[in-house]
Design an enzyme around this catalytic site. Structure first.
Site, PDB file in Angstrom:
ATOM      1  N   ARG A  84      79.175 101.337 115.708  1.00  0.00           N
ATOM      2  CA  ARG A  84      78.454 100.078 115.573  1.00  0.00           C
ATOM      3  C   ARG A  84      78.804  99.410 114.255  1.00  0.00           C
ATOM      4  O   ARG A  84      79.151 100.076 113.287  1.00  0.00           O
ATOM      5  CB  ARG A  84      76.947 100.349 115.592  1.00  0.00           C
ATOM      6  CG  ARG A  84      76.458 100.813 116.928  1.00  0.00           C
ATOM      7  CD  ARG A  84      74.987 100.585 117.090  1.00  0.00           C
ATOM      8  NE  ARG A  84      74.174 101.151 116.027  1.00  0.00           N
ATOM      9  CZ  ARG A  84      73.020 100.628 115.627  1.00  0.00           C
ATOM     10  NH1 ARG A  84      72.555  99.540 116.192  1.00  0.00           N
ATOM     11  NH2 ARG A  84      72.307 101.206 114.663  1.00  0.00           N
ATOM     12  N   LYS A 153      74.510 114.706 114.904  1.00  0.00           N
ATOM     13  CA  LYS A 153      75.009 113.742 115.895  1.00  0.00           C
ATOM     14  C   LYS A 153      76.063 114.391 116.793  1.00  0.00           C
ATOM     15  O   LYS A 153      77.066 114.912 116.327  1.00  0.00           O
ATOM     16  CB  LYS A 153      75.578 112.522 115.161  1.00  0.00           C
ATOM     17  CG  LYS A 153      75.972 111.387 116.074  1.00  0.00           C
ATOM     18  CD  LYS A 153      75.872 110.070 115.336  1.00  0.00           C
ATOM     19  CE  LYS A 153      76.640 108.963 116.011  1.00  0.00           C
ATOM     20  NZ  LYS A 153      76.361 107.645 115.415  1.00  0.00           N
ATOM     21  N   ARG A 285      65.707 106.018 110.088  1.00  0.00           N
ATOM     22  CA  ARG A 285      65.861 107.291 109.357  1.00  0.00           C
ATOM     23  C   ARG A 285      64.561 108.070 109.423  1.00  0.00           C
ATOM     24  O   ARG A 285      63.488 107.492 109.250  1.00  0.00           O
ATOM     25  CB  ARG A 285      66.183 107.024 107.872  1.00  0.00           C
ATOM     26  CG  ARG A 285      67.480 106.252 107.658  1.00  0.00           C
ATOM     27  CD  ARG A 285      68.701 107.157 107.754  1.00  0.00           C
ATOM     28  NE  ARG A 285      69.923 106.393 107.638  1.00  0.00           N
ATOM     29  CZ  ARG A 285      70.620 105.901 108.674  1.00  0.00           C
ATOM     30  NH1 ARG A 285      70.207 106.117 109.908  1.00  0.00           N
ATOM     31  NH2 ARG A 285      71.726 105.214 108.495  1.00  0.00           N
TER      32      ARG A 285
END
Ligand code: ATP
Ligand code: BTN
Length: 287
Positions: A84, A153, A285
């Site tokens: 992104r 991730k 976050r």
């Protein structure tokens, strides 16, 4: 002009088995994906490239030339893999599965809010069908692995929309780590190998992902994000956790993460209200 190079006579490296930690150069053979897709194989047209700039950029160019819904570009290497907001996406032939899928929808892009979340549901569903047990979702576009030492991730999703009078096309880019990538990353990264006793055959994995995408995208097309909201919510990584929302690195709000509503908007309970965040142009976050 297409910039990808197909697998072929000029391969510099030997072809190894389809997948495995020891394979020298894993490459998808579209013919071998078909049997795993079964009756769905007619809905997909898979092209496998040795290298391209980005499977999403390559697929966008093909879409502009009229490629049909269900076109898939998968590549061993991306010279300019994108995340992104222009961020880099790291991948390697052995350690990643990187592909993009073209899906055409009728109507305007406003119908497609929550699409990147729905794609996350499909990725999680496919990986769970292969035995993964710790896949979680982070708003708006991350697939995480929950490990004893915290979340990492596992995959990234990049959905790019463009509309004209015929409808809206989505180029859905998925980067899945098979092995945790080496590199300097903002957040810890994991690979599918961290959640399975052994990695599945790469063709079976791609077919599983495409099958789950067909299922979820059909349901999304008919019912919007509401059709998969509970499936997203069930896998939400940070439900009930204190979070900070950042906009351009500055704190936009802080509160308790309540998950998503039926439009895919993130709900954060602050000291004064429940904030509804629809734009993905912010960073979430956990505190
Ligand atoms: P934000 O919440 O701000 O969007 P993010 O870390 O989820 O943060 P994305 O733009 O969604 O950011 O993802 C791109 C980021 O992913 C890159 O900045 C990089 O740090 C990280 N990244 C790049 N390649 C990989 C990979 N293979 N595995 C895990 N993370 C990666
Ligand atoms: C993110 O987390 O920001 C999204 C990462 C998306 C990466 C995939 S890899 C296949 C496709 N091609 C790209 O250049 N990006 C997506």
């Amino acid at each position: 002009m297409a910039t990808g190079s197909r697998r072929g006579a000029n391969l510099a490296l030997p072809e190894g088995p389809a997948l495995g930690h020891n394979s020298a150069m894993p490459t998808i053979d579209p013919v071998l994906v078909k049997p795993f897709l079964g009756p769905l194989s007619g809905r997909f047209d898979v092209d496998s490239l040795e290298e391209c700039d980005s499977t999403s950029s390559e697929l966008s160019r093909r879409a502009d030339r009229g490629a049909p819904s269900g076109t898939v570009v998968v590549a061993d290497r991306q010279s300019a893999g994108r995340g992104r907001r222009g961020r880099n996406w790291l991948s390697s032939p052995e350690g990643s599965l990187t592909f993009s899928l073209l899906w055409r929808f009728s109507g305007p892009a406003t119908r497609l809010t929550g699409l990147s979340l729905a794609v996350g549901v499909a990725v999680a569903q496919a990986l769970e069908e292969l035995g993964a047990a710790h896949v979680r979702l982070k708003w708006p576009n991350d697939v995480l692995l929950e490990r004893a030492e915290g979340f990492a991730k596992l995959a990234g999703i990049l959905v790019e929309l463009s509309s004209d009078r015929r409808g809206t096309q989505a180029v859905i880019g998925i980067g899945l780590n098979l092995l945790a990538p080496a590199g300097d990353l903002l957040m810890p990264a994991a690979g599918l190998a961290d959640d399975l006793p052994s990695l599945p055959d790469r063709h079976r994995l791609l077919a599983g992902l495409l099958g789950a995408l067909a299922d979820v995208l059909d349901r999304f097309d008919a019912g919007g994000f509401a059709a998969v909201q509970s499936e997203w919510q069930r896998r939400h990584a940070w439900q009930g956790r204190p979070v900070t929302i950042l906009q351009d690195e500055a704190v936009e709000c802080e509160g308790i993460c309540l998950g998503v509503d039926s439009d895919g908007a993130l709900l954060v309970e602050t000291a004064v209200c429940i904030k509804r965040i629809l734009s993905g142009d912010v960073s979430l976050r956990v505190r």
